[in-house]
Structures are given as structure tokens and as C-alpha cells.
Scaffold this motif. Sequence first.
Motif, PDB file in Angstrom:
ATOM      1  N   GLY A 208      -2.852  -4.399   9.259  1.00  0.00           N
ATOM      2  CA  GLY A 208      -4.092  -3.677   9.538  1.00  0.00           C
ATOM      3  C   GLY A 208      -4.532  -2.760   8.413  1.00  0.00           C
ATOM      4  N   LEU A 209      -4.148  -3.081   7.178  1.00  0.00           N
ATOM      5  CA  LEU A 209      -4.501  -2.263   6.024  1.00  0.00           C
ATOM      6  C   LEU A 209      -5.712  -2.844   5.311  1.00  0.00           C
ATOM      7  CD1 LEU A 209      -0.883  -1.799   4.646  1.00  0.00           C
ATOM      8  CD2 LEU A 209      -2.228  -0.126   5.937  1.00  0.00           C
ATOM      9  N   GLN A 210      -6.279  -2.051   4.394  1.00  0.00           N
ATOM     10  CA  GLN A 210      -7.403  -2.528   3.598  1.00  0.00           C
ATOM     11  C   GLN A 210      -6.969  -3.682   2.711  1.00  0.00           C
ATOM     12  OE1 GLN A 210      -8.850   0.850   1.371  1.00  0.00           O
ATOM     13  NE2 GLN A 210     -10.563   1.069   2.782  1.00  0.00           N
ATOM     14  N   SER A 211      -7.910  -4.582   2.460  1.00  0.00           N
ATOM     15  CA  SER A 211      -7.622  -5.710   1.566  1.00  0.00           C
ATOM     16  C   SER A 211      -7.347  -5.201   0.166  1.00  0.00           C
ATOM     17  CB  SER A 211      -8.803  -6.675   1.521  1.00  0.00           C
ATOM     18  OG  SER A 211      -8.986  -7.257   2.782  1.00  0.00           O
ATOM     19  N   ARG A 212      -6.551  -5.939  -0.569  1.00  0.00           N
ATOM     20  CA  ARG A 212      -6.210  -5.595  -1.943  1.00  0.00           C
ATOM     21  C   ARG A 212      -7.379  -5.958  -2.839  1.00  0.00           C
ATOM     22  NH1 ARG A 212      -2.926  -8.994  -1.260  1.00  0.00           N
ATOM     23  NH2 ARG A 212      -1.081  -7.745  -1.005  1.00  0.00           N
TER      24      ARG A 212
ATOM     25  N   ILE B 289       2.618  -9.555  -0.810  1.00  0.00           N
ATOM     26  CA  ILE B 289       2.860  -8.119  -0.844  1.00  0.00           C
ATOM     27  C   ILE B 289       2.335  -7.574  -2.176  1.00  0.00           C
ATOM     28  CG2 ILE B 289       4.788  -8.115   0.762  1.00  0.00           C
ATOM     29  CD1 ILE B 289       5.819  -8.065  -2.672  1.00  0.00           C
ATOM     30  N   ASP B 290       2.342  -6.251  -2.331  1.00  0.00           N
ATOM     31  CA  ASP B 290       1.832  -5.647  -3.566  1.00  0.00           C
ATOM     32  C   ASP B 290       2.834  -5.764  -4.714  1.00  0.00           C
ATOM     33  OD1 ASP B 290      -0.387  -5.005  -2.070  1.00  0.00           O
ATOM     34  OD2 ASP B 290       0.146  -2.891  -1.843  1.00  0.00           O
TER      35      ASP B 290
ATOM     36  N   SER C  65      14.890   9.606  -0.601  1.00  0.00           N
ATOM     37  CA  SER C  65      13.567  10.183  -0.815  1.00  0.00           C
ATOM     38  C   SER C  65      12.451   9.512  -0.019  1.00  0.00           C
ATOM     39  CB  SER C  65      13.217  10.121  -2.304  1.00  0.00           C
ATOM     40  OG  SER C  65      13.183   8.771  -2.726  1.00  0.00           O
ATOM     41  N   ARG C  66      12.781   8.459   0.733  1.00  0.00           N
ATOM     42  CA  ARG C  66      11.730   7.706   1.436  1.00  0.00           C
ATOM     43  C   ARG C  66      12.253   7.138   2.737  1.00  0.00           C
ATOM     44  NH1 ARG C  66       8.553   3.866  -2.752  1.00  0.00           N
ATOM     45  NH2 ARG C  66       6.956   4.046  -1.172  1.00  0.00           N
ATOM     46  N   LEU C  67      11.335   6.630   3.498  1.00  0.00           N
ATOM     47  CA  LEU C  67      11.648   5.908   4.721  1.00  0.00           C
ATOM     48  C   LEU C  67      11.338   4.439   4.463  1.00  0.00           C
ATOM     49  CD1 LEU C  67      12.420   6.402   7.733  1.00  0.00           C
ATOM     50  CD2 LEU C  67       9.981   6.334   8.213  1.00  0.00           C
ATOM     51  N   MET C  68      12.282   3.552   4.728  1.00  0.00           N
ATOM     52  CA  MET C  68      12.069   2.116   4.534  1.00  0.00           C
ATOM     53  C   MET C  68      11.931   1.462   5.906  1.00  0.00           C
ATOM     54  SD  MET C  68      14.434  -0.763   2.636  1.00  0.00           S
ATOM     55  CE  MET C  68      15.747  -0.767   3.854  1.00  0.00           C
ATOM     56  N   ILE C  69      10.824   0.785   6.102  1.00  0.00           N
ATOM     57  CA  ILE C  69      10.606   0.048   7.344  1.00  0.00           C
ATOM     58  C   ILE C  69      11.187  -1.345   7.148  1.00  0.00           C
ATOM     59  CG2 ILE C  69       8.879  -0.908   8.916  1.00  0.00           C
ATOM     60  CD1 ILE C  69       7.082   1.479   8.102  1.00  0.00           C
TER      61      ILE C  69
ATOM     62  N   GLU D 188       0.821  -1.216   0.000  1.00  0.00           N
ATOM     63  CA  GLU D 188       0.000   0.000   0.000  1.00  0.00           C
ATOM     64  C   GLU D 188       0.855   1.267   0.000  1.00  0.00           C
ATOM     65  OE1 GLU D 188      -3.172   1.687   2.922  1.00  0.00           O
ATOM     66  OE2 GLU D 188      -4.098   0.077   1.775  1.00  0.00           O
ATOM     67  N   ASP D 189       1.711   1.392  -0.976  1.00  0.00           N
ATOM     68  CA  ASP D 189       2.565   2.556  -1.208  1.00  0.00           C
ATOM     69  C   ASP D 189       3.638   2.805  -0.147  1.00  0.00           C
ATOM     70  OD1 ASP D 189       1.313   3.164  -3.636  1.00  0.00           O
ATOM     71  OD2 ASP D 189      -0.250   4.312  -2.607  1.00  0.00           O
ATOM     72  N   GLN D 190       3.781   1.930   0.834  1.00  0.00           N
ATOM     73  CA  GLN D 190       4.845   2.077   1.832  1.00  0.00           C
ATOM     74  C   GLN D 190       5.981   1.123   1.472  1.00  0.00           C
ATOM     75  OE1 GLN D 190       5.566   4.096   4.603  1.00  0.00           O
ATOM     76  NE2 GLN D 190       7.486   2.990   4.384  1.00  0.00           N
TER      77      GLN D 190
END
Length: 171
Positions: free
Chosen positions: A87-91, A113-114, A150-154, A36-38
Motif C-alpha cells: 500500500g505504498l506509493q509507486s517507485r 523491492i528497492d 538500530s532498527r526494527l526488521m519486519i 521505502e526506507d523500511q
Amino acid sequence: MSEHETKAAATRASRKKAAAAVSSAGMSEYITVVIEDQLFGIPVPRVHDVFMPQSMTRVPLSAPEVAGVLNLRGRIVTAIDMRRRLGLQSRDRSAGCMAVGVEHRGESYGLIIDSVGEVLRVADADMESNPANLDPRWREISAGVQRLESRLMIVIDVERVLNFTGQTLAA
């Protein structure tokens, strides 16, 4: 090539190898994935394969995060829906997905994963602890974060992802 030249070439190759080992000390490699874009990172040593899940069989009475089981080259793999785990919305069912194959306690899992990105090499010294405002469900599975340009990687801790019920999830 003379014996002396052969030894010199072997010595140079050995030094290059030693220098590479020293320069890789303090570095880690991650397979980057998007959910989800993360941006997330999974440590390369934990990844066995990356694949597109085909048909999955639901497992009655399984945890909600267990998307089902599938046959991957003769192995039974428990598929974990990372969106549900976080805890995200289903794809959207029509949207494609990927899976990262990992092993835990002798069982095979596919983290759904996406999309998959690239292998990213970062300095261990740049790893930071989880931000205080990170959602508790995300903090639960995170080993920390890496600030990129440019981003944060978890960074995903595979052990934590698969220990959410306190027991092995394999179906």
C-alpha cells in the motif's frame, strides 16, 4: 600423518561440525531488503536468487500487485510489486530496483523491492509478534518483527505475500 593422527583430526572436525550445528540451532538467516526506507527480512531458505529485473511485460487484467512477467534465464517469472502489495506509493520509474526470486507452489516469482542489504543471522528467541499499531496490510504479510540494534526488521512471510487473492498469482 599416522592413522591415529588422521582419526584424531577427523574426530576434531566432526566435533567442530557438531558444535556449529548446536550453535546455529535457534538461529535464522534473513536476506535484508529495503522498501521505502523500511527494513524487511526474507528467510534465506525461501530465496532462490537476487536479480535486477530487465524488461517486464504487463499482464492485462492481472491483480494490481502483479507488475508483469519477465524471462529470467529461460524461466517465466511473475513480478510482484512489493510497494503496491504494502500500500505504498509507486517507485519513480527512473529509480533502479532489485528483485528477490522465490518459488511458491511450483511457480517462480520476483518480489520487486528497492534494494538488497546483507544476510543477517538472528536468534529465533528474539522474534516478536507484530506490534498492534502495524498497518493491517503490513501485518497481513508479516511473520513477526526482529528488534535490531538500530532498527526494527519486519520479517516477510512469503506464503502470505503470494496468497493475497486466495489463489495462485502466476500469470
